[in-house]
Write an enzyme that holds these catalytic residues in place. Structure first.
Site, PDB file in Angstrom:
ATOM      1  N   CYS A   2       0.855  -1.160   0.000  1.00  0.00           N
ATOM      2  CA  CYS A   2       0.000   0.000   0.000  1.00  0.00           C
ATOM      3  C   CYS A   2       0.904   1.226   0.000  1.00  0.00           C
ATOM      4  O   CYS A   2       2.107   1.112   0.172  1.00  0.00           O
ATOM      5  CB  CYS A   2      -0.872  -0.017   1.237  1.00  0.00           C
ATOM      6  SG  CYS A   2      -1.698  -1.606   1.449  1.00  0.00           S
ATOM      7  N   ARG A  27       0.943   1.668  -5.984  1.00  0.00           N
ATOM      8  CA  ARG A  27       1.103   0.635  -4.956  1.00  0.00           C
ATOM      9  C   ARG A  27      -0.199  -0.092  -4.649  1.00  0.00           C
ATOM     10  O   ARG A  27      -0.205  -1.026  -3.854  1.00  0.00           O
ATOM     11  CB  ARG A  27       1.607   1.275  -3.666  1.00  0.00           C
ATOM     12  CG  ARG A  27       3.045   1.679  -3.758  1.00  0.00           C
ATOM     13  CD  ARG A  27       3.483   2.484  -2.577  1.00  0.00           C
ATOM     14  NE  ARG A  27       4.927   2.526  -2.565  1.00  0.00           N
ATOM     15  CZ  ARG A  27       5.697   1.704  -1.864  1.00  0.00           C
ATOM     16  NH1 ARG A  27       5.162   0.812  -1.082  1.00  0.00           N
ATOM     17  NH2 ARG A  27       7.003   1.790  -1.943  1.00  0.00           N
ATOM     18  N   TRP A  74      -3.749  -1.957  -1.312  1.00  0.00           N
ATOM     19  CA  TRP A  74      -3.843  -3.203  -2.083  1.00  0.00           C
ATOM     20  C   TRP A  74      -4.176  -4.270  -1.058  1.00  0.00           C
ATOM     21  O   TRP A  74      -3.389  -4.556  -0.154  1.00  0.00           O
ATOM     22  CB  TRP A  74      -2.519  -3.508  -2.779  1.00  0.00           C
ATOM     23  CG  TRP A  74      -2.630  -4.683  -3.701  1.00  0.00           C
ATOM     24  CD1 TRP A  74      -3.125  -4.687  -4.968  1.00  0.00           C
ATOM     25  CD2 TRP A  74      -2.220  -6.031  -3.420  1.00  0.00           C
ATOM     26  NE1 TRP A  74      -3.071  -5.954  -5.494  1.00  0.00           N
ATOM     27  CE2 TRP A  74      -2.508  -6.801  -4.570  1.00  0.00           C
ATOM     28  CE3 TRP A  74      -1.647  -6.657  -2.331  1.00  0.00           C
ATOM     29  CZ2 TRP A  74      -2.241  -8.159  -4.643  1.00  0.00           C
ATOM     30  CZ3 TRP A  74      -1.383  -8.026  -2.408  1.00  0.00           C
ATOM     31  CH2 TRP A  74      -1.673  -8.759  -3.562  1.00  0.00           C
ATOM     32  N   ASN A  98       1.487  -0.277   5.572  1.00  0.00           N
ATOM     33  CA  ASN A  98       1.861  -1.013   4.364  1.00  0.00           C
ATOM     34  C   ASN A  98       2.623  -2.248   4.812  1.00  0.00           C
ATOM     35  O   ASN A  98       3.590  -2.132   5.554  1.00  0.00           O
ATOM     36  CB  ASN A  98       2.767  -0.134   3.488  1.00  0.00           C
ATOM     37  CG  ASN A  98       3.422  -0.912   2.365  1.00  0.00           C
ATOM     38  OD1 ASN A  98       2.841  -1.859   1.845  1.00  0.00           O
ATOM     39  ND2 ASN A  98       4.637  -0.518   2.002  1.00  0.00           N
ATOM     40  N   GLY A  99       2.186  -3.434   4.378  1.00  0.00           N
ATOM     41  CA  GLY A  99       2.882  -4.658   4.766  1.00  0.00           C
ATOM     42  C   GLY A  99       1.904  -5.647   5.377  1.00  0.00           C
ATOM     43  O   GLY A  99       0.685  -5.542   5.160  1.00  0.00           O
ATOM     44  N   GLU A 479       6.370 -13.600 -21.711  1.00  0.00           N
ATOM     45  CA  GLU A 479       6.050 -12.190 -21.483  1.00  0.00           C
ATOM     46  C   GLU A 479       4.759 -11.806 -22.222  1.00  0.00           C
ATOM     47  O   GLU A 479       3.909 -11.086 -21.688  1.00  0.00           O
ATOM     48  CB  GLU A 479       7.242 -11.319 -21.933  1.00  0.00           C
ATOM     49  CG  GLU A 479       6.989  -9.830 -22.055  1.00  0.00           C
ATOM     50  CD  GLU A 479       6.641  -9.126 -20.744  1.00  0.00           C
ATOM     51  OE1 GLU A 479       6.587  -9.787 -19.691  1.00  0.00           O
ATOM     52  OE2 GLU A 479       6.393  -7.917 -20.784  1.00  0.00           O
ATOM     53  N   LYS A 483       1.480 -10.365 -20.416  1.00  0.00           N
ATOM     54  CA  LYS A 483       0.888  -9.066 -20.796  1.00  0.00           C
ATOM     55  C   LYS A 483      -0.592  -9.233 -21.091  1.00  0.00           C
ATOM     56  O   LYS A 483      -1.420  -8.449 -20.646  1.00  0.00           O
ATOM     57  CB  LYS A 483       1.597  -8.585 -22.039  1.00  0.00           C
ATOM     58  CG  LYS A 483       2.412  -7.411 -22.213  1.00  0.00           C
ATOM     59  CD  LYS A 483       3.087  -6.558 -21.285  1.00  0.00           C
ATOM     60  CE  LYS A 483       3.224  -6.927 -19.860  1.00  0.00           C
ATOM     61  NZ  LYS A 483       4.517  -6.667 -19.278  1.00  0.00           N
ATOM     62  N   GLU A 486      -2.697 -10.033 -17.841  1.00  0.00           N
ATOM     63  CA  GLU A 486      -2.877  -9.020 -16.804  1.00  0.00           C
ATOM     64  C   GLU A 486      -3.762  -7.864 -17.239  1.00  0.00           C
ATOM     65  O   GLU A 486      -4.443  -7.283 -16.401  1.00  0.00           O
ATOM     66  CB  GLU A 486      -1.539  -8.531 -16.242  1.00  0.00           C
ATOM     67  CG  GLU A 486      -0.691  -7.698 -17.143  1.00  0.00           C
ATOM     68  CD  GLU A 486       0.608  -7.248 -16.453  1.00  0.00           C
ATOM     69  OE1 GLU A 486       0.624  -7.047 -15.238  1.00  0.00           O
ATOM     70  OE2 GLU A 486       1.609  -7.072 -17.174  1.00  0.00           O
ATOM     71  N   HIS A 502       4.806 -32.296 -25.838  1.00  0.00           N
ATOM     72  CA  HIS A 502       4.908 -33.048 -24.583  1.00  0.00           C
ATOM     73  C   HIS A 502       3.682 -32.805 -23.694  1.00  0.00           C
ATOM     74  O   HIS A 502       3.748 -33.035 -22.493  1.00  0.00           O
ATOM     75  CB  HIS A 502       6.199 -32.680 -23.860  1.00  0.00           C
ATOM     76  CG  HIS A 502       7.411 -33.002 -24.684  1.00  0.00           C
ATOM     77  ND1 HIS A 502       7.834 -34.298 -24.881  1.00  0.00           N
ATOM     78  CD2 HIS A 502       8.232 -32.209 -25.409  1.00  0.00           C
ATOM     79  CE1 HIS A 502       8.895 -34.283 -25.686  1.00  0.00           C
ATOM     80  NE2 HIS A 502       9.144 -33.035 -26.022  1.00  0.00           N
ATOM     81  N   LYS A 602       1.175  -1.699  -9.269  1.00  0.00           N
ATOM     82  CA  LYS A 602       2.397  -1.526 -10.037  1.00  0.00           C
ATOM     83  C   LYS A 602       3.598  -2.061  -9.273  1.00  0.00           C
ATOM     84  O   LYS A 602       4.496  -2.653  -9.839  1.00  0.00           O
ATOM     85  CB  LYS A 602       2.573  -0.031 -10.355  1.00  0.00           C
ATOM     86  CG  LYS A 602       3.810   0.302 -11.167  1.00  0.00           C
ATOM     87  CD  LYS A 602       3.682  -0.178 -12.581  1.00  0.00           C
ATOM     88  CE  LYS A 602       4.929   0.058 -13.408  1.00  0.00           C
ATOM     89  NZ  LYS A 602       4.981  -0.838 -14.570  1.00  0.00           N
TER      90      LYS A 602
END
Ligand code: M6R
Length: 607
Positions: A2, A27, A74, A98-99, A479, A483, A486, A502, A602
């Protein structure tokens, strides 16, 4: 993960706290809130969802007060509701955090047994109750905070406001960053220098276990043993102007388009073009004794590391280990003396990567950091800092940071190879020449934007999408899938093209678009064979290649994207562009929130 801000102001603080939160929205954006003290009372406004909701609430019901704390969340413990939004208040104490307080359950039970009532599902609320309980037992605010901090396990950055002492704010950090800002007759707390940039550039970074008593005219900092300590006040070099989107529809789009310039900018500080030399901001001898490279990162930065592994091994013939940061420490990696541990991060604050860095340092490794934020924790803890010059990246989906990381990593690989005596002058000149061609080639790739937009509908209607690549195009396939997932919320997977038979080839049918990344080069034929295996089973292929590749293998694909022909060294940098653009246009077609997709932030500052 956060964002927190605190202001002990000479003038009302609510608007400035909100501005600080805007700068911390990277955040988290699940909910936001502000608490101030005025007229002898704690008063707060909170709102679930984006910061705009809190701004709206403040417009309707302004919040006076010269002291306040603020938070953008968050969610970790408890859903993104108003009740769970910070600041939390218990009695005379308001807290933002935050945490994660890992031992919050026993603390909560203890407090409930003591007659305390909880109004949220968060871990944070215990902190407000613990401090308030100490106040009610007769301690002053400073003593109460000092008594509570050792009881908290986990990771936290905290700002605490006490109703009965409205001329002081308390801040504390352990495992999550917190800065103190020094103003003129005012002082501040903030998760980072960026949050405080409109207020001050004079910053002190609290160290692990530090806590601070912040008043208008002075700041006192204590270490974990409550001894007074001095922390250097530095100029953050971060200024107040907020990034803006210009004429672009989204930050992500703008950042994709910035790549020719920022990659050139980054390469400029690593390449001596006329001399044909690659230089790093460290003496060359630093790398000559490196016997092993351990690469650690998360998400897109991890994929940049995967690409770099090919380069380190190919050019420098140095063995490379690579891990996602969240797994690294827990597999108890064996690291011998003489190792270089390389951490890659856009933000420089990713909790898992930072913890891995500290673990590697404790294991005697030399620490190299590729990072886009020079004031970040990782940048400050590096022995060898290799900056990317991408500029602020605002879109949650990383784009320009990735291509700049690749540029730096290619330079590092060449430098390592030279230091190890594995690269001739002529070969180094060739590498410099190829890397120097990257910005123009990225420009060339951007020219296909409209063509990519035109095919986005095909992917937007899919439920699942596969990406295939070989060699350095394999991390690019991963990647591409990340992309797409998300920002468009479409399920996507990246595979090494040869791995399809396989197992994953069982997924192929005409509802699953398969995006094949295959620049012409040494692995082209093999990738194309795997692509034909997919097509033979009814798979619908979109081929991304250059003119020769499309001419040789494009027939029968549902679409092709033709890239400029480039040297294999820079192919991952250039081919990142169509991969990004495709995800972007699919997300726009689906109407998702491109820059702030659901459930994400982010910067991921919790484990
Ligand atoms: O700031 P970092 O590079 O350490 O962040 C790592 C990941 O969280 C990040 O790359 C994430 O995967 C991005 N959202 C991907 O677009």
């Amino acid at each position: 993960m956060c964002g927190i801000v605190g202001i002990l102001g000479a003038t009302p603080v609510a608007d400035r706290l909100l501005e600080g939160l805007k700068r911390l929205e990277y955040r988290g954006y699940d909910s936001a809130g502000i608490c101030t003290e005025h007229d002898g009372e704690l008063d707060r406004r909170r709102a679930p969802g984006k910061l705009a909701n809190l701004a709206e609430r403040l417009r309707a019901d302004p919040l006076p007060g010269l002291i306040g704390i603020a938070h953008t969340r968050w969610a970790t413990h408890g859903g993104p509701t108003e009740d769970n939004a910070h600041p939390h208040i218990a009695g005379d104490v308001s807290v933002v955090h935050n945490g994660i307080i890992e031992n919050f359950r026993p603390l909560r039970e203890e407090l409930i047994a003591d007659g305390r009532t909880f109004l949220s599902e968060t871990d944070t609320e215990v902190v407000a109750h613990l401090v308030d309980r100490e106040l009610k037992r007769g301690l002053g605010a400073r003593e109460a905070v000092a008594a509570v901090l050792p009881r908290l396990h986990g990771a936290f950055a905290l700002a605490v406001l006490v109703r009965t002492e409205p001329d002081v704010l308390f801040g504390a950090r352990l495992g999550a960053p917190l800065t103190v800002g020094y103003g003129d007759g005012e002082n501040y707390l903030g998760s980072d220098a960026h949050a405080l940039a409109p207020l001050t550039q004079r910053i002190a970074y609290l160290e692990e276990g530090d806590w601070a008593e912040v008043r208008r005219d002075r700041v006192q900092i204590f270490d974990r043993d409550n001894a007074t300590v001095e922390r250097e006040i530095v100029n953050s070099g971060v200024f107040g102007h907020a990034a803006d989107r210009g004429n672009y529809r989204h930050f992500m789009q703008k950042e994709i388009y910035e790549q020719p310039v920022v990659v050139a900018q980054t390469l400029r500080s690593y390449l001596q073009r006329l001399e044909g030399r690659v230089t790093l901001p460290i003496p060359e001898s630093d790398l000559s004794d490196v016997r092993r490279v351990t690469v650690v990162a998360c998400g897109t930065s991890f994929y940049a590391g995967m690409v770099a592994r090919y380069w380190f091994e190919q050019f420098a013939r140095v063995p490379v280990d690579i891990d996602v940061a969240s797994e690294f420490r827990y597999r108890q990696p064996v690291m011998e003396p003489g190792g270089l541990a390389l951490f890659i991060s856009q933000s420089g604050e990713t909790a898992d990567t930072l913890a891995a860095l500290r673990h590697a340092r404790a294991e005697g490794q030399r620490i190299a950091v590729v990072c886009n934020v020079p004031t970040s924790s990782m940048a400050r803890e590096a022995d060898i800092l290799l900056p990317t010059h991408a500029g602020p990246e605002i879109g949650v989906a990383s784009t320009k940071a990735f291509t700049c990381q690749l540029a730096v990593l290619a330079a590092l690989a060449a430098n390592l190879a030279r230091a190890k005596g594995k690269l001739s002058e002529a070969a180094e000149r060739e590498i410099v020449r190829h890397l120097s061609e990257a910005p123009a080639a990225i420009n060339g790739a951007l020219a296909y934007d409209e063509a990519i937009e035109a095919m986005a509908g095909t992917v937007a209607s899919a439920r699942d999408v596969l990406y295939l690549g070989r060699g350095t195009d394999y991390p690019l396939a991963l990647e591409g899938a990340l992309k797409l997932k998300e920002i468009s919320y479409i399920h996507a997977e990246g595979y090494a093209a040869g791995e399809m038979k396989h197992g994953p080839i069982a997924l192929i049918d005409d509802a699953v678009p398969v995006i094949v990344i295959a620049p012409s080069g040494p692995l082209f034929e093999k990738t194309v064979s795997n692509m034909q295996e997919v097509r033979a089973r009814g798979g619908r292929v979109i081929l991304i290649s250059d003119y020769d590749g499309v001419a040789a293998a494009g027939e029968g694909c549902i679409a092709t994207i033709t890239m400029p022909k480039v040297h294999p060294l820079i192919a991952p940098i250039v081919y990142a562009v169509p991969v990004q653009l495709l995800a972007y246009h699919v997300a726009v077609a689906k109407g998702t929130d491109v820059d702030q997709p659901r459930n994400l932030a982010k910067s991921v500052t919790v484990e």
